[in-house]
Design a protein around this motif. Sequence first.
Motif, PDB file in Angstrom:
ATOM      1  N   GLU A  98       0.848  -1.186   0.000  1.00  0.00           N
ATOM      2  CA  GLU A  98       0.000   0.000   0.000  1.00  0.00           C
ATOM      3  C   GLU A  98       0.891   1.245   0.000  1.00  0.00           C
ATOM      4  O   GLU A  98       1.915   1.290   0.678  1.00  0.00           O
ATOM      5  CB  GLU A  98      -0.881  -0.002   1.244  1.00  0.00           C
ATOM      6  CG  GLU A  98      -1.895   1.097   1.270  1.00  0.00           C
ATOM      7  CD  GLU A  98      -2.789   1.012   2.486  1.00  0.00           C
ATOM      8  OE1 GLU A  98      -3.051   2.075   3.086  1.00  0.00           O
ATOM      9  OE2 GLU A  98      -3.212  -0.102   2.838  1.00  0.00           O
ATOM     10  N   THR A  99       0.477   2.259  -0.761  1.00  0.00           N
ATOM     11  CA  THR A  99       1.256   3.494  -0.828  1.00  0.00           C
ATOM     12  C   THR A  99       0.346   4.702  -0.698  1.00  0.00           C
ATOM     13  O   THR A  99      -0.813   4.669  -1.106  1.00  0.00           O
ATOM     14  CB  THR A  99       2.072   3.586  -2.137  1.00  0.00           C
ATOM     15  OG1 THR A  99       2.830   4.798  -2.116  1.00  0.00           O
ATOM     16  CG2 THR A  99       1.196   3.567  -3.357  1.00  0.00           C
ATOM     17  N   PHE A 100       0.869   5.759  -0.145  1.00  0.00           N
ATOM     18  CA  PHE A 100       0.150   7.024  -0.014  1.00  0.00           C
ATOM     19  C   PHE A 100       0.240   7.844  -1.297  1.00  0.00           C
ATOM     20  O   PHE A 100      -0.636   8.635  -1.602  1.00  0.00           O
ATOM     21  CB  PHE A 100       0.730   7.812   1.164  1.00  0.00           C
ATOM     22  CG  PHE A 100       0.036   9.107   1.442  1.00  0.00           C
ATOM     23  CD1 PHE A 100      -1.256   9.121   1.943  1.00  0.00           C
ATOM     24  CD2 PHE A 100       0.666  10.313   1.212  1.00  0.00           C
ATOM     25  CE1 PHE A 100      -1.909  10.318   2.204  1.00  0.00           C
ATOM     26  CE2 PHE A 100       0.034  11.519   1.463  1.00  0.00           C
ATOM     27  CZ  PHE A 100      -1.259  11.517   1.969  1.00  0.00           C
ATOM     28  N   TYR A 101       1.310   7.660  -2.058  1.00  0.00           N
ATOM     29  CA  TYR A 101       1.557   8.433  -3.269  1.00  0.00           C
ATOM     30  C   TYR A 101       1.345   7.582  -4.517  1.00  0.00           C
ATOM     31  O   TYR A 101       2.176   6.750  -4.855  1.00  0.00           O
ATOM     32  CB  TYR A 101       2.993   8.974  -3.285  1.00  0.00           C
ATOM     33  CG  TYR A 101       3.294   9.897  -2.135  1.00  0.00           C
ATOM     34  CD1 TYR A 101       2.801  11.188  -2.118  1.00  0.00           C
ATOM     35  CD2 TYR A 101       4.059   9.467  -1.061  1.00  0.00           C
ATOM     36  CE1 TYR A 101       3.059  12.039  -1.067  1.00  0.00           C
ATOM     37  CE2 TYR A 101       4.331  10.319  -0.004  1.00  0.00           C
ATOM     38  CZ  TYR A 101       3.825  11.597  -0.015  1.00  0.00           C
ATOM     39  OH  TYR A 101       4.093  12.435   1.034  1.00  0.00           O
ATOM     40  N   PRO A 114       6.842   3.836   0.428  1.00  0.00           N
ATOM     41  CA  PRO A 114       5.399   3.998   0.238  1.00  0.00           C
ATOM     42  C   PRO A 114       4.831   5.291   0.835  1.00  0.00           C
ATOM     43  O   PRO A 114       3.786   5.751   0.407  1.00  0.00           O
ATOM     44  CB  PRO A 114       4.801   2.781   0.947  1.00  0.00           C
ATOM     45  CG  PRO A 114       5.895   1.781   0.985  1.00  0.00           C
ATOM     46  CD  PRO A 114       7.162   2.575   1.105  1.00  0.00           C
ATOM     47  N   TYR A 115       5.525   5.876   1.824  1.00  0.00           N
ATOM     48  CA  TYR A 115       4.980   7.047   2.507  1.00  0.00           C
ATOM     49  C   TYR A 115       5.911   8.253   2.494  1.00  0.00           C
ATOM     50  O   TYR A 115       5.646   9.237   3.207  1.00  0.00           O
ATOM     51  CB  TYR A 115       4.599   6.680   3.935  1.00  0.00           C
ATOM     52  CG  TYR A 115       3.526   5.624   3.936  1.00  0.00           C
ATOM     53  CD1 TYR A 115       2.212   5.958   3.678  1.00  0.00           C
ATOM     54  CD2 TYR A 115       3.846   4.288   4.126  1.00  0.00           C
ATOM     55  CE1 TYR A 115       1.228   4.988   3.628  1.00  0.00           C
ATOM     56  CE2 TYR A 115       2.861   3.311   4.085  1.00  0.00           C
ATOM     57  CZ  TYR A 115       1.555   3.673   3.833  1.00  0.00           C
ATOM     58  OH  TYR A 115       0.592   2.700   3.776  1.00  0.00           O
TER      59      TYR A 115
END
Length: 105
Positions: free
Chosen positions: A70-73, A96-97
């Motif tokens: 999972e990634t924020f960007y 990821p963050y």
Amino acid sequence: MSTLSTHVLDAVRGAPAAEMAVTLFDGDAIIGAGATDDDGRIDGLGADLAPGVYRIVFDTGVYFGRLRIETFYPEVSIAFVVGRERHYHVPLLLSPYAFSTYRGS
């Protein structure tokens, strides 16, 4: 005229980010595109760049999705100025963050 290269390092895995899609824009026009090699590099993304402002976009969402992370960007977009120098290198250090970039050589 100037040329452009890039290098993407995945800080979580401690390895180059292979097979990441990268697109180069001049305004809204795509002027170059490719995918990083096994060493996380694209050596000839932009050729014959005139002085001006350009934008390089890294498709981080698809890259991390392939790894089931999972990634924020979903993407990283970096605007930069090309002047009179012959070559520009835009590296990306990625997790990821968070991400970091600098003017490489």
